[in-house]
Design a protein around this motif. Structure first.
Motif, PDB file in Angstrom:
ATOM      1  N   HIS A 164     100.822 -61.790 -15.650  1.00 24.15           N
ATOM      2  CA  HIS A 164     101.014 -60.446 -15.119  1.00 24.15           C
ATOM      3  C   HIS A 164      99.829 -60.080 -14.234  1.00 24.15           C
ATOM      4  CE1 HIS A 164     102.311 -56.299 -14.854  1.00 24.15           C
ATOM      5  NE2 HIS A 164     101.035 -55.983 -15.008  1.00 24.15           N
ATOM      6  N   ILE A 165     100.108 -59.718 -12.995  1.00 26.10           N
ATOM      7  CA  ILE A 165      99.039 -59.399 -12.051  1.00 26.10           C
ATOM      8  C   ILE A 165      98.944 -57.888 -11.904  1.00 26.10           C
ATOM      9  CG2 ILE A 165      98.226 -59.686  -9.666  1.00 26.10           C
ATOM     10  CD1 ILE A 165     100.059 -62.263  -9.622  1.00 26.10           C
ATOM     11  N   ASP A 166      97.744 -57.353 -12.192  1.00 23.11           N
ATOM     12  CA  ASP A 166      97.565 -55.909 -12.031  1.00 23.11           C
ATOM     13  C   ASP A 166      97.405 -55.558 -10.555  1.00 23.11           C
ATOM     14  OD1 ASP A 166      97.586 -55.042 -14.836  1.00 23.11           O
ATOM     15  OD2 ASP A 166      95.857 -56.381 -15.000  1.00 23.11           O
ATOM     16  N   VAL A 167      96.499 -56.250  -9.892  1.00 22.34           N
ATOM     17  CA  VAL A 167      96.332 -55.996  -8.458  1.00 22.34           C
ATOM     18  C   VAL A 167      96.250 -57.326  -7.716  1.00 22.34           C
ATOM     19  CG1 VAL A 167      94.968 -54.845  -6.681  1.00 22.34           C
ATOM     20  CG2 VAL A 167      94.969 -53.922  -9.014  1.00 22.34           C
ATOM     21  N   ALA A 168      97.084 -57.471  -6.684  1.00 22.72           N
ATOM     22  CA  ALA A 168      97.022 -58.671  -5.840  1.00 22.72           C
ATOM     23  C   ALA A 168      96.278 -58.315  -4.562  1.00 22.72           C
ATOM     24  CB  ALA A 168      98.434 -59.147  -5.516  1.00 22.72           C
ATOM     25  N   PHE A 169      95.188 -59.037  -4.290  1.00 22.88           N
ATOM     26  CA  PHE A 169      94.460 -58.848  -3.023  1.00 22.88           C
ATOM     27  C   PHE A 169      94.882 -59.988  -2.097  1.00 22.88           C
ATOM     28  CE2 PHE A 169      91.816 -56.522  -6.022  1.00 22.88           C
ATOM     29  CZ  PHE A 169      91.461 -55.392  -5.294  1.00 22.88           C
ATOM     30  N   MET A 170      95.711 -59.656  -1.144  1.00 21.88           N
ATOM     31  CA  MET A 170      96.326 -60.691  -0.316  1.00 21.88           C
ATOM     32  C   MET A 170      95.739 -60.686   1.085  1.00 21.88           C
ATOM     33  SD  MET A 170      98.748 -62.228  -2.177  1.00 21.88           S
ATOM     34  CE  MET A 170      97.452 -62.293  -3.401  1.00 21.88           C
ATOM     35  N   ALA A 171      95.054 -61.768   1.439  1.00 22.21           N
ATOM     36  CA  ALA A 171      94.533 -61.910   2.790  1.00 22.21           C
ATOM     37  C   ALA A 171      95.706 -62.024   3.757  1.00 22.21           C
ATOM     38  CB  ALA A 171      93.665 -63.148   2.874  1.00 22.21           C
ATOM     39  N   ALA A 172      95.679 -61.223   4.831  1.00 26.62           N
ATOM     40  CA  ALA A 172      96.782 -61.250   5.801  1.00 26.62           C
ATOM     41  C   ALA A 172      96.197 -61.418   7.212  1.00 26.62           C
ATOM     42  CB  ALA A 172      97.586 -59.958   5.708  1.00 26.62           C
ATOM     43  N   PRO A 173      96.541 -62.506   7.883  1.00 21.40           N
ATOM     44  CA  PRO A 173      96.021 -62.714   9.240  1.00 21.40           C
ATOM     45  C   PRO A 173      96.462 -61.611  10.213  1.00 21.40           C
ATOM     46  CG  PRO A 173      96.806 -64.770   8.332  1.00 21.40           C
ATOM     47  CD  PRO A 173      97.240 -63.693   7.387  1.00 21.40           C
ATOM     48  N   THR A 174      97.620 -61.035   9.967  1.00 21.46           N
ATOM     49  CA  THR A 174      98.082 -59.897  10.780  1.00 21.46           C
ATOM     50  C   THR A 174      99.018 -59.051   9.929  1.00 21.46           C
ATOM     51  OG1 THR A 174      97.939 -61.073  12.892  1.00 21.46           O
ATOM     52  CG2 THR A 174      99.464 -59.208  12.795  1.00 21.46           C
ATOM     53  N   CYS A 175      98.864 -57.708  10.014  1.00 20.64           N
ATOM     54  CA  CYS A 175      99.885 -56.847   9.416  1.00 20.64           C
ATOM     55  C   CYS A 175      99.943 -55.548  10.210  1.00 20.64           C
ATOM     56  CB  CYS A 175      99.628 -56.595   7.932  1.00 20.64           C
ATOM     57  SG  CYS A 175      98.215 -55.581   7.581  1.00 20.64           S
ATOM     58  N   ASP A 176     101.060 -54.874  10.083  1.00 23.50           N
ATOM     59  CA  ASP A 176     101.145 -53.566  10.745  1.00 23.50           C
ATOM     60  C   ASP A 176     100.735 -52.478   9.761  1.00 23.50           C
ATOM     61  OD1 ASP A 176     103.413 -53.037   9.181  1.00 23.50           O
ATOM     62  OD2 ASP A 176     104.806 -53.777  10.725  1.00 23.50           O
ATOM     63  N   ARG A 177     100.740 -51.230  10.195  1.00 21.94           N
ATOM     64  CA  ARG A 177     100.181 -50.132   9.378  1.00 21.94           C
ATOM     65  C   ARG A 177     101.057 -49.815   8.167  1.00 21.94           C
ATOM     66  NH1 ARG A 177      95.933 -47.802  12.164  1.00 21.94           N
ATOM     67  NH2 ARG A 177      95.862 -46.102  10.663  1.00 21.94           N
ATOM     68  N   ARG A 178     102.263 -50.366   8.135  1.00 21.73           N
ATOM     69  CA  ARG A 178     103.134 -50.120   6.975  1.00 21.73           C
ATOM     70  C   ARG A 178     103.062 -51.264   5.960  1.00 21.73           C
ATOM     71  NH1 ARG A 178     105.973 -49.291  11.482  1.00 21.73           N
ATOM     72  NH2 ARG A 178     107.290 -51.111  11.123  1.00 21.73           N
ATOM     73  N   GLY A 179     102.420 -52.374   6.408  1.00 21.95           N
ATOM     74  CA  GLY A 179     102.228 -53.462   5.440  1.00 21.95           C
ATOM     75  C   GLY A 179     103.086 -54.692   5.664  1.00 21.95           C
ATOM     76  N   ASN A 180     103.758 -54.787   6.790  1.00 19.77           N
ATOM     77  CA  ASN A 180     104.502 -56.028   7.078  1.00 19.77           C
ATOM     78  C   ASN A 180     103.506 -57.075   7.556  1.00 19.77           C
ATOM     79  OD1 ASN A 180     107.271 -54.995   6.673  1.00 19.77           O
ATOM     80  ND2 ASN A 180     106.645 -53.604   8.320  1.00 19.77           N
ATOM     81  N   ALA A 181     103.417 -58.177   6.824  1.00 18.77           N
ATOM     82  CA  ALA A 181     102.325 -59.134   7.073  1.00 18.77           C
ATOM     83  C   ALA A 181     102.846 -60.502   7.471  1.00 18.77           C
ATOM     84  CB  ALA A 181     101.463 -59.274   5.818  1.00 18.77           C
ATOM     85  N   THR A 182     102.071 -61.167   8.310  1.00 22.87           N
ATOM     86  CA  THR A 182     102.421 -62.528   8.727  1.00 22.87           C
ATOM     87  C   THR A 182     101.167 -63.393   8.859  1.00 22.87           C
ATOM     88  OG1 THR A 182     103.518 -63.881  10.397  1.00 22.87           O
ATOM     89  CG2 THR A 182     102.362 -61.959  11.207  1.00 22.87           C
ATOM     90  N   GLY A 183     101.364 -64.692   8.680  1.00 20.82           N
ATOM     91  CA  GLY A 183     100.277 -65.649   8.888  1.00 20.82           C
ATOM     92  C   GLY A 183     100.426 -66.367  10.217  1.00 20.82           C
TER      93      GLY A 183
END
Lengths: 519, 302
Positions: A164-183
């Motif tokens: 069970h993960i309480d908080v995931a810190f996900m490195a994102a090479p690019t994302c928009d201000r709403r959180g859509n992320a891509t590598g």
């Protein structure tokens, strides 16, 4: 207690309320439901973008005793884990479990935070570098043994609610201000976000850490905005030199090439090299070099393959580009050539770790592999494979997708030199089992090839072959004739000295890593 | 044991005698012969190390390939005789005598071999000699050198030879044309084998293949190689193709049939077949078998 491989497992393991012993690759059939994502209600026009990691820690309410996760797509160039753990320590938060999909030597800094009590447990794919040495020598520096899971096993554990993960810190090479992320794009572009997809889908809270916050909407995305709580823009998420090496090249080592050639021959002679076949190969050494020989054989026979899986290298993405395979299923993109292909080639497909290898879904792609070619730190007479510890019991590797692909593929080939330094690599019993011998079909060394006697069909197909086939016992004897039989390393039998617990992909305990005794 | 005069020697791979790693893996690449070098590749300060390392490797390890040790010259250098004293008791299949210029040098080595064979109770001819012609003087004496009874093969060592000629290696090999021919003739006259010199640009596989094809066509039994990847290429070039095998089988079958049925003049596909054609066909089949081709399967397919 002994599991079905005869490995001695202690009755009580700190950190586990209850556990199952390994019984076989497809023995356990779960009937319980899986985990579910915590329900969230976001308000219209909520701003997810925060000023700092500190603010993210405050907003998520991260506190003592929680589990945080990271992905390993930044490989040995990752800055994100350090920037988070440093701020946790500065805030005096203690007793944190780090659940990273893998750990590289750039994470050796964790030793300091284990010593000061910020980090008290690890759940990951492997241990290596200084951190590996530290934990092998000081198993009691953490509260419980490190849990080692395969890539498929980790996805399973998350989806089943065991991790069970309480908080995931996900490195994102690019994302928009709403959180859509891509590598795909950005200065730290690393390609597929396959491991991050599962954490984001199941963690209670998801924080994206990015060095390219885009004002434009991002599509296609690997992580959707619906999974993301917060976004922290930073200057750099990683060191480009450590993230993706330039194009990975095929080894020049004649020994590695020889083993690769044998592997390609085995594939041809057992009929695996047929129209629309599928395969996975490793990212280095002999297993990657097989690509060169496969390419030659495919062109000579005029056949094309269906798909390849895995960590995708430029060597493989070039085969897709050249029309030799129809698709590449990619959880982790290994080099700059492959990242470029991932961005440009519509047949280079992103998949999650669960799609890749989770044994508890309706069909991970590994189940459809014809052949997988894997490496090993050592193997044994029962065809068991170790990829995590060396022959002295030191942690130097990771479980990765080894046991997942071996279980799924119709033929599993392991390549390993017969001798490393002065040590035979075919042991009576491997130091630690990652992949059970019942899922390993062929072991290729530079001096001979052994087929698992369970695979009578393969032995029949290889009858009369010009390859140096022999029994695994004969191979071991050949090594002994050259370098002698090594003394066994003595391991501590004290339960307090268990460094790590190795889960098989279905969550059962296949082995434990113990502390070697000093002489 | 293989008859040393008839043994298949398509490839003879150079292995530096001071590298345990290379000695250790040398046998895995399938070369017909391995030539452990304790001569030119070894600096003066490393000579004794290499000599003892190779001797111990020969004693301790099982090699599938034929073992050859290139010693230092027994009269032109102070190391050659000491090399023989250490290497011969380790029982290599052959001693490679570099820069041979006179049959007396072969005789010197042969005497040392004979002594060691007798001391150990080994059959005479257990250890043989391959000489390397590396100078014009050697080339002028090659016929006599080849006829020494210990000699089972002769090789060309091009690097020293072209230095002696005051020229350099070219892709066409024009500078070595006479030497190759002369050595080959001498070898055939003496009934021994003949090995072509190394091709040192390991990156140029195309140039390598062209050179190997040329020397095969000239009549050489094999090629000296310096990298494992050259081995596969030589073996590929030396393996007769399906067409050659099919044709040779047809000739041999027809020949056998004519013997059995006392037929006179023999012809296959409208061409007259005589003794040398039969001999060549036999050589193709022998080479195919030795190269691991399943000739019976080819016969069935034909």
């Amino acid at each position: 207690m002994k599991n079905s491989l005869g490995r001695e497992i202690p009755e009580h393991i700190p950190g586990y309320k209850e556990f199952r012993l390994y019984e076989g690759p497809f023995k356990y059939m779960p009937e319980h439901p899986g985990a579910a994502k915590k329900i969230k209600v976001a308000k219209p026009r909520d701003n997810k973008v925060l000023a700092s990691i500190d603010e993210a820690i405050e907003k998520t309410g991260l506190h003592d005793g929680q589990t945080i996760s990271f992905h390993h797509h930044l490989r040995n160039g990752d800055y994100v884990m350090k920037m988070v753990v440093e701020r946790l320590a500065a805030k005096g938060i203690k007793d944190i479990t780090i659940a990273s999909s893998s750990i590289s030597s750039c994470h050796d800094f964790l030793i300091d935070y284990i010593k000061d009590g910020t980090v008290t447990a690890l759940e990951t794919s492997g241990l290596r570098g200084e951190l590996g040495k530290f934990l092998v020598k000081n198993p009691q520096a953490v509260k419980k043994p490190t849990i080692i899971r395969s890539h498929g096993g980790r996805a399973r554990a998350i989806e089943a609610g065991e991790l069970h993960i309480d908080v995931a810190f996900m490195a994102a090479p690019t994302c928009d201000r709403r959180g859509n992320a891509t590598g795909r794009i950005g200065k730290s572009a690393f390609g597929s976000m396959g491991y991050a997809m599962i954490d984001s889908a199941y963690a209670d809270q998801v924080v994206l850490v990015t060095d390219n916050l885009s004002e434009e909407p991002i599509y296609p995305y690997s992580i959707p905005q619906t999974d993301v709580d917060y976004i922290v823009p930073v200057e750099a998420i990683g060191d480009p030199a450590g993230i993706a090496s330039g194009a990975i090249r095929i080894t020049k080592s004649p020994t590695q090439l020889l083993m690769a050639k044998y592997a390609a021959e085995i594939m041809e002679q057992t009929g695996c090299l047929k129209q629309d076949f599928s395969m996975q190969m490793g990212s280095g050494g002999a297993s990657l070099a097989v690509a060169m020989f496969i390419r030659e054989k495919m062109q000579a026979k005029g056949i094309t393959g269906s798909f390849g899986v895995g960590g995708i290298t430029g060597i493989f993405s070039d085969m897709v580009k050249d029309g030799l395979f129809k698709a590449a299923y990619d959880t982790q993109t290994f080099d700059t050539t492959a990242v470029k292909s991932f961005t440009e080639n519509p047949n280079h497909l992103e998949i999650s770790a669960s799609f890749y290898a989770n044994p508890w879904n309706n069909g991970p792609i590994v189940n459809y592999l014809d052949t997988v070619i894997l490496s090993a730190t050592e193997v044994d007479l029962d065809f068991n494979v170790n990829v995590i510890t060396d022959s002295n019991g030191m942690c130097i590797g990771a479980s990765g997708g080894h046991s997942d692909t071996a279980a799924g593929a119709a033929m599993t080939i392991v390549v390993v030199p017969l001798i490393r330094g002065r040590l035979p690599m075919i042991r009576n019993h491997v130091q630690n089992v990652i992949t059970p011998g019942e899922t390993v079909d062929v072991i290729i060394t530079d001096r001979g090839i052994a087929v698992n006697p369970l695979r009578k069909d393969l032995l029949e197909k290889l009858e009369g072959s010009n390859l140096p086939l022999m029994t695994i016992q004969e191979l071991q004897q050949m090594a002994y004739d050259m370098v002698g039989k090594p003394e066994e390393v003595k391991m501590s039998q004290d339960d307090k000295d268990i460094v790590a617990v190795i889960e098989y992909r279905d969550g059962s305990i296949i082995d434990v890593i113990r502390k070697p005794l000093d002489d | 044991m293989n008859n040393p005069r008839k043994r298949l020697r398509r490839t003879m791979m150079f292995v530096p005698g001071n590298s345990p790693k290379m000695i250790n893996s040398a046998d895995t690449y399938g070369a017909d012969s391995l030539m452990f070098d304790i001569e030119d590749a070894i600096s003066i300060t490393e000579k004794d190390t290499a000599r003892h390392l190779v001797a111990n490797a020969l004693k301790a390890m099982k090699f599938h390939s034929e073992t050859v040790v290139r010693i230092n010259h027994p009269t032109q250098t102070p190391f050659g005789i000491d090399d023989l004293k250490v290497i011969l008791p380790a029982k290599p299949c052959m001693i490679r005598l570099p820069k041979v210029e006179d049959v007396s040098e072969v005789e010197l080595v042969a005497k040392e071999i004979e002594k060691v064979e007798k001391e150990n109770g080994w059959e005479a001819g257990t250890i043989n000699v391959i000489g390397a012609i590396e100078s014009v003087k050697g080339l002028y004496n090659v016929r006599e050198i080849c006829k020494h009874p210990r000699m089972v093969a002769i090789a060309l060592g091009a690097e020293d030879f072209i230095t002696d000629l005051k020229t350099q290696r070219t892709k066409t090999g024009i500078e070595l044309y006479y030497a190759r021919e002369a050595i080959l003739m001498a070898a055939r006259d003496a009934g021994i084998q003949c090995m072509d010199t190394v091709f040192s640009d390991v990156k140029d596989m195309e140039g390598f293949a062209a050179e190997v094809t040329r020397s095969r066509d000239m009549g050489f039994d094999g090629k000296s190689v310096i990298h494992p990847k050259q081995i596969t290429e030589v073996h590929r070039i030396y393996t007769p193709d399906d067409k050659q095998i099919a044709k040779s089988l047809k000739i041999l079958d027809a020949f056998e049939d004519s013997l059995k049925n006392h037929k006179g003049v023999l012809n296959v596909d409208g061409k007259m077949i005589d003794k040398p054609i039969v001999a060549r066909a036999q050589r193709v089949i022998d080479l195919a078998k030795a190269s691991g081709v399943n000739v019976e399967e080819k016969r069935a397919q034909a």
